[in-house]
Design a protein around this motif. Sequence first.
Motif, short mmCIF file in Angstrom:
data_model
loop_
_atom_site.label_atom_id
_atom_site.label_comp_id
_atom_site.label_asym_id
_atom_site.label_seq_id
_atom_site.Cartn_x
_atom_site.Cartn_y
_atom_site.Cartn_z
N UNK A 131 -4.76 -2.34 4.06
CA UNK A 131 -5.21 -0.99 4.39
C UNK A 131 -4.25 -0.39 5.39
N UNK A 132 -4.33 0.90 5.57
CA UNK A 132 -3.47 1.56 6.54
C UNK A 132 -4.20 2.72 7.19
N UNK A 164 0.86 -1.18 0.00
CA UNK A 164 0.00 0.00 0.00
C UNK A 164 0.89 1.23 0.00
N UNK A 165 0.50 2.23 -0.78
CA UNK A 165 1.32 3.43 -0.92
C UNK A 165 1.23 4.30 0.32
N UNK A 177 -3.04 3.86 -3.26
CA UNK A 177 -2.73 2.78 -4.20
C UNK A 177 -2.42 1.49 -3.45
N UNK A 178 -2.91 0.39 -4.00
CA UNK A 178 -2.61 -0.93 -3.46
C UNK A 178 -2.19 -1.85 -4.60
N UNK A 179 -1.49 -2.91 -4.22
CA UNK A 179 -1.01 -3.88 -5.21
C UNK A 179 -0.99 -5.23 -4.55
N UNK A 201 11.46 4.56 -4.35
CA UNK A 201 10.57 4.55 -5.51
C UNK A 201 11.18 3.61 -6.55
N UNK A 202 10.48 3.19 -7.58
CA UNK A 202 9.10 3.54 -7.91
C UNK A 202 8.08 2.58 -7.31
N UNK A 203 6.85 2.87 -7.56
CA UNK A 203 5.72 2.03 -7.18
C UNK A 203 5.49 1.00 -8.29
N UNK A 204 5.11 -0.24 -7.96
CA UNK A 204 4.91 -0.81 -6.63
C UNK A 204 6.19 -1.43 -6.09
#
Length: 125
Positions: free
Chosen positions: A71-72, A51-52, A57-59, A102-105
């Motif tokens: 979740x956070x 989670x970002x 954002x989630x992955x 970085x980067x995401x994810x």
Amino acid sequence: QAQLVESGGGLVQAGGSLRLSCAASGRIFSNYDMGWFRRAPGKEREFVAAISRSGAHTYYADSVKGRFTISRDNAKNTVNLQMNSLKVEDTAVYSCAADSTDPWPPLDRRRYDYWGQGTQVTVSS
């Protein structure tokens, strides 16, 4: 240093649910993407979910997509993993981790700066 402490693991029957929590302290929690990883006996640690920093954002790994939800709560410095429809193959030690890069994810476990000690999840048939 940051400290991460997981809780919520246990023994559950296949098809059941568990909710894991990870409490963070020592650093500004919202500066980190958070991830959950797991290690099953005889296997390497694998990515489960991330989670970002803002939670926008989630992955998920394909193996848990549709069953697990990450979740956070940045006000409480916690990240959770809701696990539904558990399968025997979900049995593992689950660890949360914090990543400042970085980067995401953040899929690669080598990116993570801090790790919790892990909590055992056992799913029986």
